[in-house]
Design a protein around this motif. Structure first.
Motif, PDB file in Angstrom:
ATOM      1  N   ASP A  42       0.916  -1.645  -0.093  1.00 18.00           N
ATOM      2  CA  ASP A  42      -0.199   0.153   0.542  1.00 18.00           C
ATOM      3  C   ASP A  42       0.816   1.373  -0.055  1.00 18.00           C
ATOM      4  OD1 ASP A  42      -2.478  -1.464  -0.176  1.00 18.00           O
ATOM      5  OD2 ASP A  42      -2.064  -1.805   2.349  1.00 18.00           O
ATOM      6  N   ASP A  43       1.632   1.416   0.703  1.00 18.09           N
ATOM      7  CA  ASP A  43       3.200   2.661   0.166  1.00 18.09           C
ATOM      8  C   ASP A  43       3.271   2.605  -0.494  1.00 18.09           C
ATOM      9  OD1 ASP A  43       2.024   2.701   3.442  1.00 18.09           O
ATOM     10  OD2 ASP A  43       3.890   1.760   4.202  1.00 18.09           O
ATOM     11  N   LEU A  44       4.040   1.373  -1.491  1.00 21.45           N
ATOM     12  CA  LEU A  44       4.616   1.797  -2.667  1.00 21.45           C
ATOM     13  C   LEU A  44       3.594   2.397  -3.971  1.00 21.45           C
ATOM     14  CD1 LEU A  44       6.665  -1.731  -3.174  1.00 21.45           C
ATOM     15  CD2 LEU A  44       7.202   1.015  -2.377  1.00 21.45           C
ATOM     16  N   GLU A  45       1.979   1.678  -3.576  1.00 22.64           N
ATOM     17  CA  GLU A  45       1.159   2.444  -4.071  1.00 22.64           C
ATOM     18  C   GLU A  45       0.573   3.804  -4.401  1.00 22.64           C
ATOM     19  OE1 GLU A  45      -1.995  -0.140  -3.203  1.00 22.64           O
ATOM     20  OE2 GLU A  45      -1.665  -1.484  -4.488  1.00 22.64           O
ATOM     21  N   ASP A  46       1.415   3.789  -2.790  1.00 21.51           N
ATOM     22  CA  ASP A  46       0.395   5.367  -3.029  1.00 21.51           C
ATOM     23  C   ASP A  46       1.648   6.177  -3.392  1.00 21.51           C
ATOM     24  OD1 ASP A  46      -1.486   4.901  -1.328  1.00 21.51           O
ATOM     25  OD2 ASP A  46      -0.513   4.928   0.296  1.00 21.51           O
ATOM     26  N   LEU A  47       3.224   5.578  -2.967  1.00 25.67           N
ATOM     27  CA  LEU A  47       3.840   7.099  -3.567  1.00 25.67           C
ATOM     28  C   LEU A  47       3.680   6.632  -4.402  1.00 25.67           C
ATOM     29  CD1 LEU A  47       7.367   4.940  -1.430  1.00 25.67           C
ATOM     30  CD2 LEU A  47       6.385   7.379  -1.802  1.00 25.67           C
ATOM     31  N   LEU A  48       3.299   5.606  -5.918  1.00 24.60           N
ATOM     32  CA  LEU A  48       3.569   6.028  -6.929  1.00 24.60           C
ATOM     33  C   LEU A  48       2.333   6.346  -7.580  1.00 24.60           C
ATOM     34  CD1 LEU A  48       3.903   1.960  -8.435  1.00 24.60           C
ATOM     35  CD2 LEU A  48       5.420   3.863  -8.379  1.00 24.60           C
ATOM     36  N   ARG A  49       1.179   6.895  -6.718  1.00 24.88           N
ATOM     37  CA  ARG A  49       0.034   7.356  -7.018  1.00 24.88           C
ATOM     38  C   ARG A  49       0.301   8.872  -6.462  1.00 24.88           C
ATOM     39  NH1 ARG A  49      -2.817   5.435  -4.196  1.00 24.88           N
ATOM     40  NH2 ARG A  49      -3.783   3.604  -5.134  1.00 24.88           N
ATOM     41  N   PHE A  50       0.682   9.098  -6.011  1.00 20.36           N
ATOM     42  CA  PHE A  50       1.211  10.577  -5.152  1.00 20.36           C
ATOM     43  C   PHE A  50       2.764  10.868  -5.829  1.00 20.36           C
ATOM     44  CE2 PHE A  50      -1.901   9.763  -2.501  1.00 20.36           C
ATOM     45  CZ  PHE A  50      -3.343   9.730  -2.805  1.00 20.36           C
ATOM     46  N   GLU A  51       2.565  12.096  -6.516  1.00 17.41           N
ATOM     47  CA  GLU A  51       4.290  12.585  -7.114  1.00 17.41           C
ATOM     48  C   GLU A  51       4.694  13.151  -5.882  1.00 17.41           C
ATOM     49  OE1 GLU A  51       6.529  14.336 -10.569  1.00 17.41           O
ATOM     50  OE2 GLU A  51       4.430  14.624 -10.524  1.00 17.41           O
ATOM     51  N   ASP A  52       3.954  14.529  -4.919  1.00 14.72           N
ATOM     52  CA  ASP A  52       4.769  14.464  -4.078  1.00 14.72           C
ATOM     53  C   ASP A  52       5.154  14.195  -2.807  1.00 14.72           C
ATOM     54  OD1 ASP A  52       1.808  14.561  -3.373  1.00 14.72           O
ATOM     55  OD2 ASP A  52       1.428  15.645  -2.430  1.00 14.72           O
ATOM     56  N   LEU A  53       4.350  13.072  -2.590  1.00 15.87           N
ATOM     57  CA  LEU A  53       5.385  12.245  -1.439  1.00 15.87           C
ATOM     58  C   LEU A  53       5.737  11.220  -1.980  1.00 15.87           C
ATOM     59  CD1 LEU A  53       3.706  11.055   1.110  1.00 15.87           C
ATOM     60  CD2 LEU A  53       2.540   9.273  -0.557  1.00 15.87           C
ATOM     61  N   PHE A  54       5.973  10.945  -3.460  1.00 20.31           N
ATOM     62  CA  PHE A  54       7.282  10.229  -3.734  1.00 20.31           C
ATOM     63  C   PHE A  54       8.685  10.479  -4.081  1.00 20.31           C
ATOM     64  CE2 PHE A  54      10.061   9.196  -7.336  1.00 20.31           C
ATOM     65  CZ  PHE A  54      10.244   7.682  -6.959  1.00 20.31           C
ATOM     66  N   GLN A  55       8.452  12.263  -4.470  1.00 20.42           N
ATOM     67  CA  GLN A  55       9.630  13.705  -4.521  1.00 20.42           C
ATOM     68  C   GLN A  55      10.223  13.525  -3.122  1.00 20.42           C
ATOM     69  OE1 GLN A  55      10.656  14.419  -6.929  1.00 20.42           O
ATOM     70  NE2 GLN A  55      12.400  15.332  -5.681  1.00 20.42           N
ATOM     71  N   ALA A  56       8.857  13.421  -1.857  1.00 17.51           N
ATOM     72  CA  ALA A  56       9.623  13.683  -0.545  1.00 17.51           C
ATOM     73  C   ALA A  56       9.989  12.809   0.207  1.00 17.51           C
ATOM     74  CB  ALA A  56       8.249  14.034   0.519  1.00 17.51           C
TER      75      ALA A  56
END
Length: 241
Positions: A75-89
């Motif tokens: 789920d965390d990986l899916e969130d990282l892929l879904r939200f670019e700002d979260l991935f960048q952070a």
């Protein structure tokens, strides 16, 4: 109230109760967008091979190079892929990224410091460069004059070179031999009686010419032998530049 009405009310009450009961069906997970090109290859599940051994190698590589991703849930990986700002952070928080940015900042500061040092010395360097250019021109003129003087010196030495001196000795020998032969021919070509005084004068002149000839010839022979053996010091005819 008759039985038909009671049955109808019971059915309606049962439908209301069932409507508010919690559902036991599993909610479907929403579709995720496809991985973007910025996602690293080791965590891109679409590129995983069918061979389990290769999958294990990729997982080991993931844990080695990207431990922060390897320790996250699906789920965390899916969130990282879904939200670019979260991935960048998350990327910005990686130790390697922070170290890289620290090094980048230090390099930029050092480059700025060196640029300031170079700019502060620009005027002095320009003056030194102009001074060096003037000195180079002066040195070039001195070098040209030096070569001219050396060539003049060599030209003055040419008449005293071994080859020129040997040629002069040979010419002197030939001239003395010719003079003595001419003197003898002149005496033999005279008609009549030769006076004693004239004969004595001929002998004296002829002996003097032949003595000079043999002396010159001996010096020429010895000089040529010494020159060929390298024992006769010579004067250079050319100048090496």
């Amino acid at each position: 109230m008759n039985s038909s009405n009671a049955n109808r009310l019971g059915s309606e009450a049962l439908s209301v109760v069932r409507e508010f009961e919690p559902t036991t069906q599993r909610r479907e997970r929403p579709e995720l967008p496809a991985y973007e090109a910025r996602v690293p290859e080791p965590v891109n599940n679409y590129n995983l091979p069918a061979d389990r051994k290769l999958i294990d190698e990729k997982v080991a590589l993931l844990k080695e190079q990207f431990p922060t991703f390897a320790n996250k849930s699906a789920d965390d990986l899916e969130d990282l892929l879904r939200f670019e700002d979260l991935f960048q952070a998350h990327i910005d928080g990686l130790e390697q990224v922070q170290l890289m940015r620290t090094l980048e900042y230090e390099l930029r500061e050092e480059n700025e410091r060196l640029a300031e040092v170079n700019l502060s010395a620009e005027e002095e360097l320009r003056k030194m460069r102009d001074n060096v250019a003037e000195l180079q021109m002066f040195a070039s003129s001195l070098t040209s004059r030096f070569y001219e003087l050396v060539q003049e010196h060599l030209d003055l030495q040419k008449p005293y070179s071994p080859t020129v001196l040997l040629a002069k000795l040979r010419e002197e020998c030939a001239e003395l031999d010719t003079q003595s032969e001419d003197l003898a021919t002149a005496l033999m070509s005279k008609d009549g009686t030769i006076e004693a005084a004239e004969c004595e004068d001929f002998v004296r002149q002829y002996k003097d010419l032949r003595a000079k000839y043999h002396s010159s010839d001996m010096r020429s022979t010895l000089a040529e032998a010494a020159y060929k053996n390298g024992t006769l010091a010579g004067v250079p005819m050319t100048m090496d530049r």
